[in-house]
Every structure is written in C-alpha cells, then in structure tokens.
Design a protein around this motif. Structure first.
Motif, PDB file in Angstrom:
ATOM      1  N   ASN A   1       0.750   0.020  -1.951  1.00  0.00           N
ATOM      2  CA  ASN A   1       2.002  -0.467  -2.524  1.00  0.00           C
ATOM      3  C   ASN A   1       3.211   0.383  -2.138  1.00  0.00           C
ATOM      4  O   ASN A   1       4.340   0.077  -2.518  1.00  0.00           O
ATOM      5  N   ALA A   2       2.977   1.425  -1.362  1.00  0.00           N
ATOM      6  CA  ALA A   2       4.034   2.359  -0.966  1.00  0.00           C
ATOM      7  C   ALA A   2       5.076   1.681  -0.076  1.00  0.00           C
ATOM      8  O   ALA A   2       4.838   0.602   0.480  1.00  0.00           O
ATOM      9  N   PRO A   3       6.252   2.309   0.091  1.00  0.00           N
ATOM     10  CA  PRO A   3       7.258   1.760   1.003  1.00  0.00           C
ATOM     11  C   PRO A   3       6.711   1.535   2.404  1.00  0.00           C
ATOM     12  O   PRO A   3       5.788   2.238   2.849  1.00  0.00           O
ATOM     13  N   ILE A   4       7.274   0.574   3.101  1.00  0.00           N
ATOM     14  CA  ILE A   4       6.814   0.221   4.448  1.00  0.00           C
ATOM     15  C   ILE A   4       6.886   1.417   5.392  1.00  0.00           C
ATOM     16  O   ILE A   4       5.998   1.609   6.239  1.00  0.00           O
ATOM     17  N   LYS A   5       7.908   2.261   5.241  1.00  0.00           N
ATOM     18  CA  LYS A   5       8.035   3.441   6.111  1.00  0.00           C
ATOM     19  C   LYS A   5       6.891   4.432   5.887  1.00  0.00           C
ATOM     20  O   LYS A   5       6.635   5.294   6.732  1.00  0.00           O
ATOM     21  N   GLU A   6       6.191   4.285   4.744  1.00  0.00           N
ATOM     22  CA  GLU A   6       5.017   5.119   4.472  1.00  0.00           C
ATOM     23  C   GLU A   6       3.728   4.351   4.741  1.00  0.00           C
ATOM     24  O   GLU A   6       2.654   4.709   4.253  1.00  0.00           O
ATOM     25  N   LEU A   7       3.821   3.262   5.499  1.00  0.00           N
ATOM     26  CA  LEU A   7       2.706   2.437   5.972  1.00  0.00           C
ATOM     27  C   LEU A   7       2.091   1.561   4.886  1.00  0.00           C
ATOM     28  O   LEU A   7       0.972   1.064   5.042  1.00  0.00           O
ATOM     29  N   GLY A   8       2.812   1.366   3.790  1.00  0.00           N
ATOM     30  CA  GLY A   8       2.354   0.460   2.743  1.00  0.00           C
ATOM     31  C   GLY A   8       3.001  -0.907   2.882  1.00  0.00           C
ATOM     32  O   GLY A   8       3.705  -1.201   3.854  1.00  0.00           O
ATOM     33  N   LEU A   9       2.777  -1.755   1.876  1.00  0.00           N
ATOM     34  CA  LEU A   9       3.331  -3.101   1.856  1.00  0.00           C
ATOM     35  C   LEU A   9       4.685  -3.171   1.149  1.00  0.00           C
ATOM     36  O   LEU A   9       5.307  -4.227   1.083  1.00  0.00           O
ATOM     37  N   GLY A  10       5.113  -2.039   0.588  1.00  0.00           N
ATOM     38  CA  GLY A  10       6.400  -2.004  -0.085  1.00  0.00           C
ATOM     39  C   GLY A  10       6.459  -2.809  -1.364  1.00  0.00           C
ATOM     40  O   GLY A  10       7.526  -3.279  -1.772  1.00  0.00           O
ATOM     41  N   SER A  11       5.329  -2.952  -2.044  1.00  0.00           N
ATOM     42  CA  SER A  11       5.248  -3.827  -3.217  1.00  0.00           C
ATOM     43  C   SER A  11       5.886  -3.231  -4.459  1.00  0.00           C
ATOM     44  O   SER A  11       6.307  -3.954  -5.360  1.00  0.00           O
ATOM     45  N   GLY A  12       5.931  -1.906  -4.561  1.00  0.00           N
ATOM     46  CA  GLY A  12       6.453  -1.259  -5.762  1.00  0.00           C
ATOM     47  C   GLY A  12       5.441  -0.264  -6.311  1.00  0.00           C
ATOM     48  O   GLY A  12       4.364  -0.084  -5.734  1.00  0.00           O
ATOM     49  N   LEU A  13       5.777   0.373  -7.419  1.00  0.00           N
ATOM     50  CA  LEU A  13       4.907   1.402  -7.979  1.00  0.00           C
ATOM     51  C   LEU A  13       4.434   1.020  -9.382  1.00  0.00           C
ATOM     52  O   LEU A  13       5.228   0.714 -10.264  1.00  0.00           O
ATOM     53  N   PHE A  14       3.137   1.011  -9.550  1.00  0.00           N
ATOM     54  CA  PHE A  14       2.505   0.745 -10.839  1.00  0.00           C
ATOM     55  C   PHE A  14       2.994   1.737 -11.885  1.00  0.00           C
ATOM     56  O   PHE A  14       3.007   2.948 -11.657  1.00  0.00           O
ATOM     57  N   ASP A  15       3.388   1.238 -13.035  1.00  0.00           N
ATOM     58  CA  ASP A  15       3.884   2.082 -14.124  1.00  0.00           C
ATOM     59  C   ASP A  15       2.706   2.522 -14.995  1.00  0.00           C
ATOM     60  O   ASP A  15       2.376   1.898 -16.000  1.00  0.00           O
ATOM     61  N   TYR A  16       2.079   3.619 -14.581  1.00  0.00           N
ATOM     62  CA  TYR A  16       0.877   4.049 -15.292  1.00  0.00           C
ATOM     63  C   TYR A  16       1.186   4.520 -16.715  1.00  0.00           C
ATOM     64  O   TYR A  16       0.335   4.413 -17.608  1.00  0.00           O
ATOM     65  N   LYS A  17       2.393   5.022 -16.930  1.00  0.00           N
ATOM     66  CA  LYS A  17       2.738   5.496 -18.276  1.00  0.00           C
ATOM     67  C   LYS A  17       2.803   4.331 -19.261  1.00  0.00           C
ATOM     68  O   LYS A  17       2.357   4.455 -20.412  1.00  0.00           O
ATOM     69  N   ARG A  18       3.318   3.211 -18.818  1.00  0.00           N
ATOM     70  CA  ARG A  18       3.353   2.046 -19.695  1.00  0.00           C
ATOM     71  C   ARG A  18       1.940   1.516 -19.929  1.00  0.00           C
ATOM     72  O   ARG A  18       1.591   1.118 -21.047  1.00  0.00           O
ATOM     73  N   ALA A  19       1.109   1.523 -18.876  1.00  0.00           N
ATOM     74  CA  ALA A  19      -0.291   1.108 -19.044  1.00  0.00           C
ATOM     75  C   ALA A  19      -0.992   2.002 -20.066  1.00  0.00           C
ATOM     76  O   ALA A  19      -1.766   1.521 -20.899  1.00  0.00           O
TER      77      ALA A  19
END
Length: 440
Positions: A299-317
């Motif tokens: 889910n990381a930014p495209i420049k970091e070789l991810g899909l750029g989807s966003g970051l899971f909010d683990y604190k809310r989970a």
C-alpha cells in the motif's frame, strides 16, 4: 547422528522474544532447549543463560547443539496475506490497482493452468520464501486447484492456501461457473480442512451465491476464509455500484456489510488491507472477530514500489479491538521479506506523525500476531515454553551493550529504500521445528 535419534536440540544465541506491541524480551547469550515429542515436534522446555548450559546438559543424552553464539535470533515470521502466483509481477507498474490486475497480474496467473508450470514455480517459491525467514502464512493461489495442492506439497512451514474464486467481472480465461466453483471449493476444503482457505478474490469478481456457499463450506470443514477488503476508494465505489443492482443487496451501505450478509465474517477470516473502513465497519469486524492483514509495502507510495493505496490506521483498529498482523501482499508488495514489511510499517507511520510506532511493535505483528491470525499462538510466534522451535538467525553485528532492545532491533532491521531488496543478506538461516529450511 540421525535426526530421528536426537532427543534435545539446543540453540545458543542472542534472542529477541516478542510479547506484545510494547514489549520484547532480549535474552543475551542464552540457550534455548527443545525436546522431541512423540509426534516428532521440537518443543521448548528450558531457557537459561549460556553459562548454565554445561551443567544442565551433563544429565542429557542425544543432544544436538546449534551454536549461533554472538548472532541475533528472532522467531520464525508469518506473512498473513500474499499471492504466491504473483511473484513474477511484483515489480510491474502499479499506478492503479485494477489496471495492474488486468494488465499484468491476471494474464500471468493464467499460466498456472498448466500443472508443470505450477509445480516448477512452487519449488522455486518455497526456497525463496524460506530464504526470507518466513515459516508460515495465509496465501492465495490462482483459480486452479493445483495452485493449492502444489504449494501445500512444497511450502515448508505453517501455510494455509486458497484458490481464488472468480465468477464475474473477470477475464474469460480466468472465469469459472458458479456451480463449478462451489463444487471445487467443497472438494478442496474437504481434502485440506484447516490448511485450506475459502478465497473469494474480492466482491468485484465473486458473486454472492458463491461467497455464501463458500462460507458454509468453510464452517463445515473448519477451513479459513480470506479475501480483500477496502484497499482503495475506487475499489469500494466499484463494489457498491455493482451490489446496489443485485437482489437482496440494494440497501447495503458498506463493503464490509456485503461480506457479512454472505456469512464471510468469522473468527477464522483474514481480510487483506482494510484501509478505508468506517467506524461502523470496524465495529462489525470486531464483533465478528474477523482479522485484518496489514500490507504496508503493497500500500506504500508508488515511488516506494507500492500501489499507493494509503496507510492502514492501526491505532483506530486497536481502539475497536480488531486483531491485525503484518503481510507482504506479494506481488502488490515488491519484496517477500517480512523484515522489509516491518521497516516500511515503521517508516510510513513515522512520516504520518506516529513516532511511537516501533520495530518492537513491527516484530510482534510479524511473528506472534501473525501466528494468532493463523490460530497458532499456543504453539508458535515466540520463544515461550511449550512452543515449537521456529527461528531465524540474523547473523552477528557489533552493538553497544547500553542499547535498548528497541535500539538493537532498529539497528538490525532499518534500511534505506535503495537497500530494501537485500534483506536476504541479513538472514543467515531459517529453522522450522528445529530443522534448517534455509541456510546461506
């Protein structure tokens, strides 16, 4: 001496023993003793300073000593969401999730129709994942049954496998009929029981009749369930646009409700991603004890070789008491290494301002929390007494004795972006149940 004659296995090393998000024991110059059970498992029976080992062993016979003195050892790692049939496309362009699936992933998965191809790739992949220190996880195959059987035959460790269900909105070459899919799922679940995961690819490609039948099959055979949930906003919008026209789903407001309505939310369900979830959805997941596999590198930014989807909010989970663990999501994620996943998890959260996110937390979520997702926390995930002897040796590194456990972990795991692909250089050996499955 034959391994069948070895009663005790002893490993000497510096051990990181994850307990929870905030606590990881550091056992410096320790010995961990495991004893062979009647089933052939090696379970931990003693932990002691190395200086006490000689006197202890004087009363033991048939002992094998695995001397990793001076080396740093962590528990075997769990990857709770990955696609072994996507390894070859992990570095393809990923500007858009659905575009990446249609143009790279699905055409490649079609190759697994051939048994010989699947068999060859399974043998290659099992060595690659062991080299990365992974000893278990929840894995997706292609639509083909032998993408499950060949993986389970070859993978070394605690793995659950599922062949993806694709009955609608899919390319013709990867689409199966509803009845055929239901029958195929029933046959595999009956054969593999809790090593099998009923696996709708996601609500876009799997019709509700098939998903509902799969939920019943999973319950009948005590199988797992895995699928994708709320990875991107475009995905969510597409799902809701489809289901508003399906009878019985016209009033459904959220993606999670669709899965609930067909019976897929259970204590043995692992949902991949879960980035864009409302409080109402998190509350529902918590009530159903459904788990999330967080995939930071995918889910990381495209420049970091991810899909750029966003970051899971683990604190809310956490606030909603939804269990989650880390995962690579290979091939959405670029690398198989769970150490890379830990590193990305910490760095991305630090950039968001969560400075309390730690390598201690990352290790826990890639080991004991992963074992918990697999329902294996009583026998794996750390070095507590009674657990099986699974471990990864990270070699030796000079460190000041004054460093905290967190600082030691950071010194071992933190890497700049340009060096991420080199995590296998850090791993000296991987052991599953006391036996080496990868040795550099």
């Amino acid at each position: 001496m034959s391994s069948n004659n070895i009663t005790y296995k002893v490993i000497i090393a510096h051990f990181f023993n994850p307990i929870n998000d905030k606590k990881c024991e550091f056992l410096e110059d320790y010995a961990i003793v495991a004893k062979r059970t009647t089933r052939g498992d090696y379970k931990i029976i003693e932990r002691m300073p190395k200086a006490q080992l000689s006197a202890y062993l004087s009363r033991k016979k048939n002992v094998e000593i695995i001397d990793k003195s001076g080396q740093y050892v962590i528990p075997g790692l769990y990857d709770t969401h990955f696609h072994w049939v996507q390894d070859a496309v992990c570095e393809m362009p990923k500007a858009n999730l659905l575009h990446w699936l249609e143009n790279y992933t699905w055409p490649y998965e079609a190759n697994f129709k051939k048994l010989a191809f699947a068999r060859k790739k399974a043998k290659e992949f099992t060595n690659k994942i062991a080299n990365n220190g992974t000893i278990g996880g929840a894995c997706y195959g292609s639509i083909h049954t032998h993408s499950v059987s060949e993986a389970l035959k070859n993978f070394k460790g605690d793995y659950i496998l599922g062949n993806v269900q694709m009955t609608m909105n899919s390319p013709e070459y990867l689409t199966m009929g509803v009845e055929e899919t239901i029958a195929q799922t029933e046959a595999l679940a009956k054969e593999y029981k809790d090593q099998y995961a009923v696996t709708p690819r996601f609500a876009i490609t799997t019709d509700p009749v098939t998903m509902a039948a799969g939920a019943k099959t999973a319950k009948k055979h005590r199988s797992f369930i895995q699928t994708h949930l709320s990875e991107t906003q475009n995905e969510i919008d597409f799902v809701l646009s489809i289901y508003k026209d399906i009878k019985g789903f016209e009033k459904v407001k959220t993606y999670t409700e669709i899965y609930d309505k067909v019976g897929l939310l259970t204590p043995k369900t692992i949902m991949g991603h879960g980035i864009y979830l409302s409080p109402k959805e998190l509350k529902l997941l918590s009530e159903k004890q459904t788990m999330i596999a967080h995939c930071p590198t995918s889910n990381a930014p495209i420049k970091e070789l991810g899909l750029g989807s966003g970051l899971f909010d683990y604190k809310r989970a956490n606030r909603f008491k939804v269990h989650w663990a880390l995962a690579s999501d290979i091939g959405g994620g670029p690398f198989l290494s769970m150490l890379d996943v830990i590193n990305s998890f910490v760095i991305q959260n630090h950039k968001r301002g969560h400075r309390d996110t730690s390598y201690t937390q990352g290790l826990y979520r890639a080991s004991l929390a992963g074992a918990t997702s697999m329902k294996l926390e009583q026998e794996s995930g750390n070095f507590e007494l009674g657990k099986k002897l699974h471990f990864v040796s990270l070699g030796s590194k000079k460190m000041s004795a004054s460093l905290t456990t967190e600082e030691k972990l950071k010194k071992l795991i933190k890497r700049p972006n340009k060096e991420r692909a080199l995590y296998t250089d850090l791993i000296e050996a991987t052991y599953y149940n006391g036996n080496v499955i990868s040795n550099r």
